[in-house]
Scaffold this motif. Structure first.
Motif, short mmCIF file in Angstrom:
data_model
loop_
_atom_site.label_atom_id
_atom_site.label_comp_id
_atom_site.label_asym_id
_atom_site.label_seq_id
_atom_site.Cartn_x
_atom_site.Cartn_y
_atom_site.Cartn_z
N LYS A 1 10.90 16.47 -11.76
CA LYS A 1 11.86 15.64 -12.50
C LYS A 1 13.09 16.41 -12.95
CE LYS A 1 8.70 12.01 -13.77
NZ LYS A 1 7.87 11.35 -14.77
N ASN B 1 16.18 15.77 -10.22
CA ASN B 1 17.17 14.70 -10.43
C ASN B 1 17.56 14.56 -11.90
OD1 ASN B 1 14.91 13.45 -11.41
ND2 ASN B 1 15.17 11.56 -10.26
N ARG C 1 21.59 11.02 -8.82
CA ARG C 1 20.36 10.23 -8.65
C ARG C 1 20.53 9.14 -7.61
NH1 ARG C 1 20.02 9.74 -14.99
NH2 ARG C 1 19.30 11.84 -15.48
N LEU C 2 21.75 8.62 -7.46
CA LEU C 2 21.97 7.57 -6.47
C LEU C 2 21.66 8.05 -5.06
CD1 LEU C 2 25.21 5.79 -7.73
CD2 LEU C 2 22.92 4.83 -7.61
N ILE D 1 19.28 10.35 -4.35
CA ILE D 1 17.93 10.91 -4.26
C ILE D 1 16.94 9.77 -4.45
CG2 ILE D 1 16.26 12.46 -5.33
CD1 ILE D 1 18.48 14.27 -6.16
N TYR E 1 13.56 7.93 -5.37
CA TYR E 1 12.69 8.27 -6.48
C TYR E 1 11.54 7.28 -6.57
CZ TYR E 1 11.59 9.85 -11.24
OH TYR E 1 10.97 10.36 -12.35
N ILE F 1 7.77 6.76 -8.57
CA ILE F 1 6.82 7.31 -9.54
C ILE F 1 5.49 6.59 -9.42
CG2 ILE F 1 8.52 8.14 -11.17
CD1 ILE F 1 8.14 5.62 -12.78
N ILE G 1 5.15 3.14 -10.26
CA ILE G 1 6.09 2.42 -9.41
C ILE G 1 7.29 1.88 -10.19
CG2 ILE G 1 6.26 0.92 -7.40
CD1 ILE G 1 3.24 0.47 -7.72
N GLY G 2 7.03 1.24 -11.35
CA GLY G 2 8.16 0.78 -12.15
C GLY G 2 9.00 -0.28 -11.47
N ARG H 1 12.12 0.62 -1.87
CA ARG H 1 13.23 0.65 -2.81
C ARG H 1 13.86 2.04 -2.88
NH1 ARG H 1 12.37 -0.87 -9.13
NH2 ARG H 1 11.11 1.01 -9.05
#
Lengths: 240, 370
Positions: B47, B50, B76-77, B79, B81, B83, B86-87, B150
């Motif tokens: 973490k 990013n 971050r756009l 990379i 990501y 988790i 999932i979120g 995503r």
């Protein structure tokens, strides 16, 4: 699913019809001349109009201030302040509305504006509390994945946090509206007008029909608004 | 390429640093797996790349650029990501969820739509069915797929994945892992992959960094890790059945050339020649091919001894234990065990004969590299 207006209209129609029925019946069948004067169309519409004005003005202010301050307090920098405010708000809500009115009467005097201000103060509390709680209870993993994908804090607020908190914010507004309608009936004690005028006059003159009319109209308004807001929320939130 | 130099992360209120002066280099197109017990700092390390966490000291470079000097949003756009939780955004449809980064990048709508459909198809979800659904209507495995789609939708060169297959049942997990490897073979992204499961690390990783107490204990290829663990901690982590695990890593193609064995016979060879060839063979049988090197069957010593026929065609019979070059040595072993024979024939996809692998060959491989 595909209905254009996803609002259940049956209950509102019944409630409004009931209200009209009460107004028309009492206006045409007064028990005596005193009642006839108090329950004239002019007098009843004046009371209703004042009641709505009290509510609309105080609620508009309360929604704007409550939601905005709820958002602000949920920002990481103000989070601890938010926790403190949340507790104060919870205590504030246990103070009876009449006491708030009395307190403000001492400080600010009487009149419509005063009544609006008191209602406004009282209605902020549930809205602010729910906005704050709704935002900070969004799952951290959702916020983290949004952040990790490159969303700015503002975009996260508008695209993720507020939409997810929306049902809870609306629930707060519903609570506030119901309290507001009831409390607005007390505005009469500080010269704020509204349906409370009818109720208090009915009590002091011992005319049950007047008390009943004022109370029934206030109750119908509360049920109607609660239902409408609930339906609007259901129509806007499709994901749960 | 990702490079971490002397990275330390101290969380306020904790005496020991979560990550302690760590160096790590991930080659372009590699899957680098950070593995270790809970609290070893693997997730924190990931973490910081990013900048979800800011390192206390040290430098991080992504494709030569100093990450700590970049705008974190822009960083971050680009990379991907994923988790563990999932979120997914529950208030958005699958389509809206997958379109998150394109929308942040303000892509034109048609391009976004096209890319979203392509990505969903790639992860095995039919866009026509799933685009309009909400995450609550999906199974755990499907949500994981959406999460991966995503993260990959704008085709970022780098992906960070924190136990992306952690929250599903073992069967679904294995399937997702295989699909992911299949996709990665096609897109070859540079990936930092965090897991606590050493088997997953061995399966997914090109390079594995074993972490403990904020430090890297060993950074090696899966094969090296299994054949020569740096210390007891690593040895314990990879477990006792290291040799079996290594059979998973080696494909038959890789060892086939190193095995010298007499070639196959054809049906028109004289029986005596075939007999001689079988006698030389360590499996007491010979594989039969036609003139185009297409696999036909097998003739064994036992059949030949019965003397029931005149030509080779009278003795040939089919062979069940066949395997392709792409299979792993572990696959070969399990075919042998199932058939109860000490060998399998290796053929290509269009039945071309490639050779045979025996139990002895497997032993040699394990011995050689141990």
């Amino acid at each position: 699913m595909k209905r254009l207006i996803p609002i259940n209209l049956v209950l509102p129609v019944i409630l409004i019809a009931l209200g009209i029925l009460i107004v028309v019946y009492t206006a045409n069948n007064p028990t005596d001349s005193l009642v006839a004067r108090m329950l004239s169309y002019t007098n009843m519409f004046k009371a209703l109009r004042e009641h709505f004005m009290l509510m609309v003005v105080s609620m508009t202010g309360a929604i704007i201030v409550g939601v905005l301050s709820g958002i602000m307090l949920s920002r990481p920098k103000l989070y601890y302040l938010g926790r403190v405010v949340e507790n104060i708000v919870n205590i504030g809500q246990t103070v009876p509305p009449l006491a708030v009115l009395a307190l403000l009467f001492v400080i600010m005097g009487i009149g419509f504006r005063m009544a609006v201000f008191a209602l406004f103060l009282y209605s902020i509390l549930p809205i602010l509390r729910n906005t704050f709680a709704g935002i900070i209870n969004v799952q951290p993993s959702i916020i983290e994945s949004a952040k990790g994908m490159g969303m700015s804090p503002f975009r996260i607020l508008t695209r993720i946090e507020l939409p997810l908190a929306f049902p809870i914010i609306v629930a707060g507004i519903r609570t506030a509206v119901v309290i507001n309608v009831g409390t607005a009936a007390m505005a009469t004690f500080i010269g704020g007008g509204g349906l409370g005028d009818l109720i208090v006059a009915g009590i002091s003159l011992g005319r049950e029909m007047v008390i009943f009319t004022g109370a029934a109209l206030a109750a119908l308004t509360a049920i109607l608004l609660d239902h409408v807001i609930g339906q609007v929320e259901k129509g806007l939130v499709r994901w749960s | 390429m990702i490079k971490l130099e002397g990275i330390t992360k101290k969380f306020p209120g904790l005496k020991t640093p979560a990550v302690d002066n760590l160096d790590l280099e991930v080659k372009e197109g590699d899957v680098c797996v950070l593995v270790g017990p809970s609290g070893c700092g693997k997730t924190t390390t990931m973490k910081m790349i990013n900048r979800i966490h800011e390192p206390t000291s040290g430098h991080i470079y992504v494709n030569g650029k100093n990450v700590l000097k970049m705008n974190p949003i822009k960083l971050r756009l680009d990379i991907g990501y994923v988790i563990q939780e999932i979120g997914l955004f529950p208030h958005q449809t699958i389509e809206e969820n997958v379109a998150t980064v394109p929308n942040e990048k303000k892509w034109p709508r048609e391009k976004t739509k096209q890319q979203v459909d392509e990505m969903l198809t790639l992860v095995g979800l039919d866009p026509k069915i799933y685009c309009r659904r909400y995450p609550s209507a999906l199974s755990g495995g499907q949500r994981q797929r959406v999460g991966v789609a995503r993260a990959m939708v704008t085709n970022p060169p780098i992906m960070l994945m924190d136990e992306p297959f952690g929250a599903v049942d073992p069967i679904t997990r294995a399937r997702l892992q295989n699909e992911f490897l299949r996709i990665q073979e096609r897109v070859s992204k540079t990936i930092v992959f965090v897991t606590h499961d050493i088997d997953e690390a061995i399966k997914m990783g090109d390079a594995i960094a074993v972490m403990r107490e904020g430090k890297i204990v060993q950074y090696a290829t899966p094969n090296e890790l299994l054949s020569s663990p740096a210390n007891e901690f690593v040895a314990n982590l990879v477990g006792r059945n290291r040799s079996i695990k290594r059979l998973h890593l080696i494909r038959i193609r890789e060892i086939l050339n190193g095995i010298a064995r007499p070639g196959p016979a054809t049906l028109d060879m004289p029986l005596d020649d075939i007999r001689k060839q079988i006698e030389k063979s360590d499996i007491r049988a010979v594989m039969i091919v036609d003139h185009d090197n297409k696999f036909k069957g097998i003739i064994g010593m036992n059949e030949l001894k019965k003397n029931t026929g005149e030509t080779a065609a009278d003795y040939i019979h089919e062979l069940n234990q066949l395997i392709t070059e792409d299979a792993t040595l572990n696959d070969a072993l399990s075919v042998m065990l199932e058939c109860g024979e000490g060998y399998v024939a290796v053929v290509s996809e269009n039945d071309q004969y490639r050779g045979i692998i025996t139990l002895g060959d497997l032993l040699n491989v394990v011995k050689e590299e141990a």
